[in-house]
Design a protein around this motif. Structure first.
Motif, PDB file in Angstrom:
ATOM      1  N   LEU A  18      -0.990  -8.828  -3.759  1.00 28.81           N
ATOM      2  CA  LEU A  18      -0.384  -9.322  -4.996  1.00 28.81           C
ATOM      3  C   LEU A  18      -1.468  -9.472  -6.053  1.00 28.81           C
ATOM      4  O   LEU A  18      -2.635  -9.688  -5.729  1.00 28.81           O
ATOM      5  N   SER A  19      -1.083  -9.378  -7.292  1.00 31.19           N
ATOM      6  CA  SER A  19      -2.035  -9.597  -8.378  1.00 31.19           C
ATOM      7  C   SER A  19      -2.531 -11.032  -8.318  1.00 31.19           C
ATOM      8  O   SER A  19      -1.752 -11.946  -8.040  1.00 31.19           O
ATOM      9  N   PRO A  20      -3.803 -11.230  -8.592  1.00 26.66           N
ATOM     10  CA  PRO A  20      -4.323 -12.602  -8.584  1.00 26.66           C
ATOM     11  C   PRO A  20      -3.562 -13.476  -9.576  1.00 26.66           C
ATOM     12  O   PRO A  20      -3.286 -13.068 -10.700  1.00 26.66           O
ATOM     13  N   CYS A  21      -3.226 -14.647  -9.134  1.00 23.42           N
ATOM     14  CA  CYS A  21      -2.448 -15.586  -9.936  1.00 23.42           C
ATOM     15  C   CYS A  21      -3.075 -16.962  -9.774  1.00 23.42           C
ATOM     16  O   CYS A  21      -3.295 -17.408  -8.655  1.00 23.42           O
ATOM     17  N   ILE A  22      -3.381 -17.609 -10.874  1.00 20.37           N
ATOM     18  CA  ILE A  22      -3.930 -18.957 -10.820  1.00 20.37           C
ATOM     19  C   ILE A  22      -2.779 -19.919 -11.061  1.00 20.37           C
ATOM     20  O   ILE A  22      -2.078 -19.825 -12.070  1.00 20.37           O
ATOM     21  N   LEU A  35       3.378 -23.009  -8.274  1.00 15.80           N
ATOM     22  CA  LEU A  35       3.278 -22.610  -6.867  1.00 15.80           C
ATOM     23  C   LEU A  35       4.673 -22.469  -6.262  1.00 15.80           C
ATOM     24  O   LEU A  35       4.954 -21.496  -5.553  1.00 15.80           O
ATOM     25  N   LEU A  36       5.551 -23.412  -6.536  1.00 18.83           N
ATOM     26  CA  LEU A  36       6.917 -23.355  -5.994  1.00 18.83           C
ATOM     27  C   LEU A  36       7.667 -22.127  -6.496  1.00 18.83           C
ATOM     28  O   LEU A  36       8.366 -21.465  -5.723  1.00 18.83           O
ATOM     29  N   VAL A  37       7.492 -21.800  -7.762  1.00 16.66           N
ATOM     30  CA  VAL A  37       8.136 -20.601  -8.326  1.00 16.66           C
ATOM     31  C   VAL A  37       7.576 -19.358  -7.647  1.00 16.66           C
ATOM     32  O   VAL A  37       8.321 -18.453  -7.265  1.00 16.66           O
ATOM     33  N   TRP A  38       6.251 -19.303  -7.456  1.00 20.64           N
ATOM     34  CA  TRP A  38       5.596 -18.161  -6.806  1.00 20.64           C
ATOM     35  C   TRP A  38       6.121 -17.973  -5.384  1.00 20.64           C
ATOM     36  O   TRP A  38       6.341 -16.841  -4.947  1.00 20.64           O
ATOM     37  N   MET A  39       6.338 -19.072  -4.664  1.00 22.88           N
ATOM     38  CA  MET A  39       6.818 -18.965  -3.280  1.00 22.88           C
ATOM     39  C   MET A  39       8.220 -18.363  -3.212  1.00 22.88           C
ATOM     40  O   MET A  39       8.562 -17.722  -2.232  1.00 22.88           O
ATOM     41  N   LYS A  40       9.020 -18.535  -4.237  1.00 20.48           N
ATOM     42  CA  LYS A  40      10.417 -18.087  -4.208  1.00 20.48           C
ATOM     43  C   LYS A  40      10.639 -16.690  -4.773  1.00 20.48           C
ATOM     44  O   LYS A  40      11.722 -16.139  -4.634  1.00 20.48           O
ATOM     45  N   LEU A  41       9.624 -16.106  -5.405  1.00 24.86           N
ATOM     46  CA  LEU A  41       9.790 -14.775  -5.979  1.00 24.86           C
ATOM     47  C   LEU A  41      10.158 -13.758  -4.905  1.00 24.86           C
ATOM     48  O   LEU A  41       9.593 -13.768  -3.815  1.00 24.86           O
ATOM     49  N   ALA A  50       6.063  -8.738  -0.017  1.00 29.53           N
ATOM     50  CA  ALA A  50       5.606 -10.120   0.194  1.00 29.53           C
ATOM     51  C   ALA A  50       6.807 -11.043   0.032  1.00 29.53           C
ATOM     52  O   ALA A  50       6.933 -11.747  -0.961  1.00 29.53           O
ATOM     53  N   PRO A  51       7.732 -11.025   1.005  1.00 29.55           N
ATOM     54  CA  PRO A  51       8.969 -11.806   0.875  1.00 29.55           C
ATOM     55  C   PRO A  51       8.691 -13.312   0.820  1.00 29.55           C
ATOM     56  O   PRO A  51       7.630 -13.780   1.250  1.00 29.55           O
ATOM     57  N   PRO A  52       9.642 -14.057   0.282  1.00 23.14           N
ATOM     58  CA  PRO A  52       9.461 -15.503   0.139  1.00 23.14           C
ATOM     59  C   PRO A  52       9.090 -16.212   1.438  1.00 23.14           C
ATOM     60  O   PRO A  52       8.256 -17.121   1.414  1.00 23.14           O
ATOM     61  N   ILE A  53       9.665 -15.819   2.547  1.00 21.26           N
ATOM     62  CA  ILE A  53       9.357 -16.515   3.799  1.00 21.26           C
ATOM     63  C   ILE A  53       7.880 -16.375   4.163  1.00 21.26           C
ATOM     64  O   ILE A  53       7.251 -17.332   4.630  1.00 21.26           O
ATOM     65  N   LEU A  54       7.291 -15.215   3.907  1.00 19.58           N
ATOM     66  CA  LEU A  54       5.872 -15.021   4.187  1.00 19.58           C
ATOM     67  C   LEU A  54       5.025 -15.834   3.216  1.00 19.58           C
ATOM     68  O   LEU A  54       4.048 -16.481   3.615  1.00 19.58           O
TER      69      LEU A  54
END
Length: 146
Positions: A59-63, A70-76, A81-85
């Motif tokens: 994935l592209s680096p994201c700060i 972080l919560l939004v990133w986990m759900k994308l 790179a599915p949300p569960i991973l």
């Protein structure tokens, strides 16, 4: 992770607010105040780990500037790179950063970000292997180790 989500971790800023006479600076970098967001997301130590995690997921680096980001990133929803991973990786990363903070605070020693990432990698592999018969986990190992 749940305690972190509720912002109930006993970070130094919280401990100072309870009246403890301790420095509020981050145990890992000594630059900023030790808040949940700083320690787990923006500290130089944790930022290096997040960079390694995101590279592993291709994935592209994201700060992460906030806990919400972080919560939004986990759900994308991203196929490779599915949300569960990303949730598994996020949980492991939060746990291991907090573990290293406590290890440094109480024992005076800490692993490097790379060594910490290797522990996270091993934990993710073990978690996926233990649940490999569950439908949601069947394809995760290939996505993680590629």
């Amino acid at each position: 992770m749940w305690v972190a989500h509720l912002n109930r971790l006993p970070t130094r800023v919280r401990l100072v607010s309870w009246g403890l006479n301790i420095p509020s600076s981050c145990c890992l970098c000594s630059v900023m105040e030790e808040t949940r967001e700083h320690l787990l997301l923006r500290c130089v130590f944790s930022a290096q780990i997040w960079h390694l995690v995101q590279s592993k997921l291709r994935l592209s680096p994201c700060i992460f500037i906030s806990w919400t980001s972080l919560l939004v990133w986990m759900k994308l929803k991203i196929e490779f790179a599915p949300p569960i991973l990303r949730k598994l990786v996020s949980h492991a990363t939060v746990y291991h950063v907090w573990k290293q903070r406590n290890n440094l605070l109480h024992n005076g020693s800490s692993l490097s970000p790379l060594a910490t990432f290797k522990e996270i990698d091993r934990e993710i592999r073990n978690t996926i292997t233990a649940r490999r018969n569950r439908k949601a986990f069947r394809s995760l190992m290939l996505l993680w180790i590629r």
